[in-house]
Write a protein that holds these residues in place. Structure first.
Motif, PDB file in Angstrom:
ATOM      1  N   GLY A 115     -17.555   6.555  13.144  1.00  0.00           N
ATOM      2  CA  GLY A 115     -16.635   5.692  12.414  1.00  0.00           C
ATOM      3  C   GLY A 115     -16.384   6.558  11.052  1.00  0.00           C
ATOM      4  N   THR A 116     -17.628   7.092  10.410  1.00  0.00           N
ATOM      5  CA  THR A 116     -17.210   7.776   9.254  1.00  0.00           C
ATOM      6  C   THR A 116     -16.504   8.987   9.264  1.00  0.00           C
ATOM      7  N   VAL A 117     -16.689   9.911  10.393  1.00  0.00           N
ATOM      8  CA  VAL A 117     -16.049  11.008  10.769  1.00  0.00           C
ATOM      9  C   VAL A 117     -14.611  10.470  11.017  1.00  0.00           C
ATOM     10  N   GLY A 118     -14.363   9.551  11.670  1.00  0.00           N
ATOM     11  CA  GLY A 118     -12.855   8.975  12.021  1.00  0.00           C
ATOM     12  C   GLY A 118     -12.232   8.772  10.719  1.00  0.00           C
ATOM     13  N   ILE A 119     -12.794   8.114   9.971  1.00  0.00           N
ATOM     14  CA  ILE A 119     -11.954   7.619   8.551  1.00  0.00           C
ATOM     15  C   ILE A 119     -11.630   8.636   7.624  1.00  0.00           C
ATOM     16  N   LEU A 120     -12.733   9.837   7.720  1.00  0.00           N
ATOM     17  CA  LEU A 120     -12.436  11.093   7.032  1.00  0.00           C
ATOM     18  C   LEU A 120     -11.158  11.947   7.542  1.00  0.00           C
ATOM     19  N   MET A 121     -11.282  11.995   8.877  1.00  0.00           N
ATOM     20  CA  MET A 121     -10.173  12.795   9.532  1.00  0.00           C
ATOM     21  C   MET A 121      -9.006  12.298   9.165  1.00  0.00           C
ATOM     22  N   ILE A 122      -8.714  10.582   9.272  1.00  0.00           N
ATOM     23  CA  ILE A 122      -7.640  10.098   8.933  1.00  0.00           C
ATOM     24  C   ILE A 122      -7.188  10.204   7.553  1.00  0.00           C
ATOM     25  N   LEU A 123      -8.079  10.429   6.601  1.00  0.00           N
ATOM     26  CA  LEU A 123      -7.643  10.594   5.357  1.00  0.00           C
ATOM     27  C   LEU A 123      -7.231  11.992   5.010  1.00  0.00           C
ATOM     28  N   LEU A 124      -7.871  13.056   5.911  1.00  0.00           N
ATOM     29  CA  LEU A 124      -7.407  14.053   5.758  1.00  0.00           C
ATOM     30  C   LEU A 124      -5.839  14.477   6.226  1.00  0.00           C
ATOM     31  N   LEU A 125      -5.646  13.565   7.424  1.00  0.00           N
ATOM     32  CA  LEU A 125      -4.314  13.716   7.896  1.00  0.00           C
ATOM     33  C   LEU A 125      -3.381  12.947   7.052  1.00  0.00           C
ATOM     34  N   TYR A 126      -3.738  12.156   6.101  1.00  0.00           N
ATOM     35  CA  TYR A 126      -2.763  11.556   5.225  1.00  0.00           C
ATOM     36  C   TYR A 126      -2.398  12.653   4.079  1.00  0.00           C
ATOM     37  N   PHE A 127      -3.542  13.342   3.632  1.00  0.00           N
ATOM     38  CA  PHE A 127      -3.113  14.112   2.573  1.00  0.00           C
ATOM     39  C   PHE A 127      -2.300  15.423   3.249  1.00  0.00           C
ATOM     40  N   VAL A 128      -2.414  15.770   4.580  1.00  0.00           N
ATOM     41  CA  VAL A 128      -1.812  16.857   5.073  1.00  0.00           C
ATOM     42  C   VAL A 128      -0.276  16.494   5.555  1.00  0.00           C
ATOM     43  N   VAL A 129      -0.061  15.232   5.843  1.00  0.00           N
ATOM     44  CA  VAL A 129       1.235  15.182   6.525  1.00  0.00           C
ATOM     45  C   VAL A 129       2.067  14.160   5.470  1.00  0.00           C
TER      46      VAL A 129
ATOM     47  N   PHE B  38       0.714  -1.226   0.078  1.00  0.00           N
ATOM     48  CA  PHE B  38      -0.041   0.107   0.066  1.00  0.00           C
ATOM     49  C   PHE B  38       0.812   1.379  -0.108  1.00  0.00           C
ATOM     50  N   GLY B  39       2.330   1.169   0.321  1.00  0.00           N
ATOM     51  CA  GLY B  39       2.993   2.197   0.222  1.00  0.00           C
ATOM     52  C   GLY B  39       2.870   2.960   1.560  1.00  0.00           C
ATOM     53  N   LEU B  40       2.464   2.340   2.758  1.00  0.00           N
ATOM     54  CA  LEU B  40       2.189   2.715   4.006  1.00  0.00           C
ATOM     55  C   LEU B  40       3.445   2.501   4.809  1.00  0.00           C
ATOM     56  N   VAL B  41       4.533   3.096   4.796  1.00  0.00           N
ATOM     57  CA  VAL B  41       5.842   2.727   5.293  1.00  0.00           C
ATOM     58  C   VAL B  41       6.480   3.538   6.259  1.00  0.00           C
ATOM     59  N   SER B  42       6.011   4.965   5.897  1.00  0.00           N
ATOM     60  CA  SER B  42       6.829   5.762   7.179  1.00  0.00           C
ATOM     61  C   SER B  42       6.156   5.657   8.249  1.00  0.00           C
ATOM     62  N   ILE B  43       6.816   6.408   9.117  1.00  0.00           N
ATOM     63  CA  ILE B  43       6.260   6.594  10.603  1.00  0.00           C
ATOM     64  C   ILE B  43       4.872   6.894  10.802  1.00  0.00           C
ATOM     65  N   THR B  44       4.640   7.974   9.866  1.00  0.00           N
ATOM     66  CA  THR B  44       3.132   8.351   9.904  1.00  0.00           C
ATOM     67  C   THR B  44       2.307   7.876   9.415  1.00  0.00           C
ATOM     68  N   ASP B  45       2.680   7.123   8.186  1.00  0.00           N
ATOM     69  CA  ASP B  45       1.664   6.177   7.340  1.00  0.00           C
ATOM     70  C   ASP B  45       1.221   5.101   8.367  1.00  0.00           C
ATOM     71  N   LYS B  46       2.113   4.397   9.053  1.00  0.00           N
ATOM     72  CA  LYS B  46       1.751   3.313   9.877  1.00  0.00           C
ATOM     73  C   LYS B  46       0.901   3.529  11.004  1.00  0.00           C
ATOM     74  N   ALA B  47       1.157   4.934  11.539  1.00  0.00           N
ATOM     75  CA  ALA B  47       0.400   5.310  12.536  1.00  0.00           C
ATOM     76  C   ALA B  47      -1.269   5.612  12.015  1.00  0.00           C
ATOM     77  N   LEU B  48      -1.271   6.151  10.842  1.00  0.00           N
ATOM     78  CA  LEU B  48      -2.552   6.224  10.229  1.00  0.00           C
ATOM     79  C   LEU B  48      -3.329   4.976  10.052  1.00  0.00           C
ATOM     80  N   ALA B  49      -2.289   4.119   9.617  1.00  0.00           N
ATOM     81  CA  ALA B  49      -3.088   2.701   9.110  1.00  0.00           C
ATOM     82  C   ALA B  49      -3.732   2.046  10.563  1.00  0.00           C
ATOM     83  N   VAL B  50      -2.963   2.284  11.773  1.00  0.00           N
ATOM     84  CA  VAL B  50      -3.511   1.764  13.070  1.00  0.00           C
ATOM     85  C   VAL B  50      -4.884   2.316  13.302  1.00  0.00           C
ATOM     86  N   LEU B  51      -4.756   3.788  13.012  1.00  0.00           N
ATOM     87  CA  LEU B  51      -6.109   4.613  13.357  1.00  0.00           C
ATOM     88  C   LEU B  51      -7.157   4.299  12.382  1.00  0.00           C
TER      89      LEU B  51
END
Length: 439
Positions: free
Chosen positions: A425-439, A369-382
């Motif tokens: 749950g819906t708000v949660g995944i939307l916030m996570i996707l937003l963080l993915y774009f930002v960070v 998935f390309g989720l290998v950085s320190i921030t990516d793995k944290a977002l995968a947990v969330l």
């Protein structure tokens, strides 16, 4: 064949947990062993892989879970949870008291299981409702959704801890991002409570549980907050000083926070602050508190370890190439993690089991998935945590705690609590996707 094996063992975990009420330790262990044999792994390698997965998963978080549980038990037994709730209520005010209960639930659920937190604070709900004239079910849903948000996003709650261990994510980064996601998710539950709570009616015949009598506490508010805030700050500071750019340098400040911010040390410090809460409690009364906490922690530690063992077997499969995920992006990976966790949560009821099982499935796919950085793995947990709160309904023990302590029949609880968790749950995944774009 390998996808069939994965589908069969996941189905087995759901059926064993829901229909036969099998403890997750047994269902996950059987699933791991069965997967190994069905995949053609030798018995010796099955055992060695499981042992390695079990040990590696627990090496970093076993003591963290134990110490976090001790803090939770001391907060509960000393009445500090009610002190925390009253302190937040005092700051926010009676006019916004449902928001105060929502945020109090959020704070308290970091070390205390959401079921216990709700039982402890439900009487406070009713007292404030009488004082303000705001319907009791507004408070009930506001509190329930606040408790639920920290439960799946913020360490040292066991679910996020387990996912961080299985995905090899930085715990401090999970904590920082977890708070960024969990606070809006909690507040979304408050807005839902204000929207739906006034249209719901209590059912006096729905009450099945005996209310706990409120504990009169002499603990001061700042003392009640210390066991929570000190470990959180230390763990977060470790992640900041360890960041590749070393924003605070590499001198003595780095060494101090690098050591004291280790989750084991940070939580141990929190334990000593928790011990201080009970200094006026007779020794005879509190001598069983730590054994009780370790008894609670033991079950979670074993579930987490067996989840790691199951994950070690799944890592022998090349799931990515089998289901043709080569072109998937990080966003796709986060959404897949969310959906798998949501399906497992909805099917079998336990957020912790959903988190651990999904983490075991997703761990081998992170690189794909390309989720290998320190921030990516944290977002995968969330993302897994967001799925694991979608949705709480009749096969979830928390659903029954909320409904019965709030005098809600099943239909009312489905409208108020279950739909609230879907929104969260819906708000949660939307916030996570937003963080993915930002960070």
């Amino acid at each position: 064949m390998e996808i069939l094996v994965l589908g069969v063992v996941v189905l087995f975990i759901i059926i064993a947990t829901v229909k036969f009420k099998m403890h997750p330790v047994f269902s996950l262990t059987i699933a791991a062993v069965a997967s190994g044999f069905l995949l053609g792994i030798t018995p010796k390698n099955i055992m060695s892989n499981m042992a390695e997965g079990f040990g590696k998963t627990l090496s970093g978080i076993g003591l963290v879970i134990a110490f976090g549980t001790v803090i939770g038990v001391y907060l509960e037994k000393t009445g500090s949870t009610q002190v925390l709730a009253n302190s937040i209520l005092k700051v926010i005010g009676l006019k916004r008291s449902p928001l105060a209960m929502n945020l109090a639930g959020f704070v308290i659920s970091i070390p205390v299981y959401c079921d216990s937190g709700y039982i402890i604070l439900s009487s406070l709900n009713k007292a404030i409702s009488k004082k303000t004239g705001i319907p009791a079910l507004v408070f009930a849903i506001a509190l329930a959704t606040g408790l639920y948000s920290a439960h799946v996003f913020v360490p040292p709650t066991p679910g996020p801890l387990a996912a961080a261990a299985i995905l090899d994510a930085d715990l401090g980064m999970v904590l920082i991002f977890g708070l960024l996601v969990a606070i809006p998710v909690s507040v979304s539950g408050y807005f839902w409570a204000r929207f739906i709570g006034r249209s719901l009616k209590e059912d006096e015949t729905a009450h099945l549980y005996e209310e706990k009598e409120a504990i009169q506490s002499t603990v001061k508010p700042f003392q009640a907050f210390l066991p929570l805030l000190v470990p959180i700050i230390l763990i977060a500071m470790k992640s900041i000083v360890d960041y590749p750019t070393h924003p605070l340098g590499e001198g003595w400040l780095f060494r101090v926070f690098d050591f004291f911010g280790n989750p084991v040390i940070a939580l141990l410090i929190g334990v000593f602050f928790a011990f201080a809460l009970s200094r006026n409690v007779p020794s005879e009364e509190k001598k069983e508190w730590v054994p009780e906490a370790f008894k609670q922690a033991g079950a979670i530690v074993l579930i987490t370890g067996t989840g790691g063992a199951f994950g070690a077997i799944l890592r022998t499969m090349d799931i990515a190439s089998i289901i043709n995920l080569e072109s998937s992006t990080g966003i796709g990976g986060l959404l897949i993690a969310f959906v798998i966790a949501a399906v497992l949560k909805t099917a079998q009821g336990s957020s912790t089991v959903a988190i651990i099982t999904t983490s075991a499935i997703i761990a081998p796919l992170l690189e794909t998935f390309g989720l290998v950085s320190i921030t990516d793995k944290a977002l995968a947990v969330l993302a897994i945590g967001a799925g694991a709160m979608t949705v709480s309904h009749i096969n979830d023990s928390y659903f029954w705690v909320v409904s019965q302590f709030s005098n809600m029949n099943v239909k009312t609880a489905l409208r108020g609590h279950t739909m609230g968790t879907l929104l969260q749950g819906t708000v949660g995944i939307l916030m996570i996707l937003l963080l993915y774009f930002v960070v």
